[in-house]
Design an enzyme around this catalytic site. Structure first.
Site, PDB file in Angstrom:
ATOM      1  CG  ASP A  16      -1.423  -1.109   1.398  1.00 47.28           C
ATOM      2  OD1 ASP A  16      -1.512  -2.559   0.438  1.00 47.28           O
ATOM      3  OD2 ASP A  16      -2.311  -1.252   2.449  1.00 47.28           O
ATOM      4  CE  LYS A  81      -3.654  -4.473   1.288  1.00 45.70           C
ATOM      5  NZ  LYS A  81      -4.348  -3.499   1.784  1.00 45.70           N
ATOM      6  CB  CYS A 114      -2.335  -2.795   5.515  1.00 49.25           C
ATOM      7  SG  CYS A 114      -3.293  -2.074   5.090  1.00 49.25           S
TER       8      CYS A 114
END
Length: 185
Positions: A16, A81, A114
């Site tokens: 990310d 995602k 994350c």
């Protein structure tokens, strides 16, 4: 299996590092994360280490930062995602399974969300997980430090960029030693 990273056993996962998330990070810290992630990426590509990158809800958080995208090749798998842990994505777990490489090297943002959730779940699933501390960050340094301690307590190896790339090389006589040594100078 050795506790040292090896090219045959490793997969690099970039989590990310996207426009809107990256812009929320402290400037000098995100610059360091991007620089070290690019060292890992370039080294992985020279040494044929599999690479997966994830994007958290790209419609809202933007694409992977351009500085990272410029280093990617056509072998890099991209997973979109909405779950925080990459392991919540069937596409991610399928990509990991196809490679059959048990060492997962993690870089990305944010450390306490994350990265942490992915690292702990991968460790619980039996992978040998390495978090590259100088290639991860959070908006808040206390959240980052807390996440690093939690991951270490969960059996995740906390490492750094240079350790990973030199473990991949193992020997100064390696054909790619000079190219990778230039990256870390």
């Amino acid at each position: 299996m050795s506790s040292l990273c090896s090219t045959e056993s490793s997969q690099l996962v970039i989590i990310d590092i996207q426009d809107r998330l990256a812009s929320a990070m402290p400037k000098k810290i995100i610059e360091r994360v991007i620089s070290n992630t690019n060292i890992l990426l370039e080294s992985a590509q020279l040494l044929d280490v599999a690479v997966i990158r994830s994007e958290q809800y790209p419609k809202g958080l933007g694409d992977t930062r351009q500085e990272i995208q410029e280093q990617l090749n056509d072998k890099t798998v991209c997973i979109e995602k909405t779950c925080f842990a990459c392991t919540g994505s069937a596409d991610f777990t399928n990509s990991l399974s196809k490679q059959r490489r048990p060492q997962i090297i993690l870089a990305g943002i944010e450390t306490h969300v994350c990265v942490l959730q992915t690292a702990i779940e991968l460790a619980e699933d039996g992978f040998q997980v390495y978090v590259v501390e100088d290639a991860v960050c959070s908006r808040n340094k206390h959240n980052h430090k807390n996440a690093v301690m939690r991951m270490r307590d969960a059996g995740v190896v906390i490492t750094n960029t240079e350790s990973v790339v030199f473990e991949w090389l193992r020997d100064a006589s390696h054909e790619h030693f000079k190219a990778i040594a230039k990256l870390v100078k």
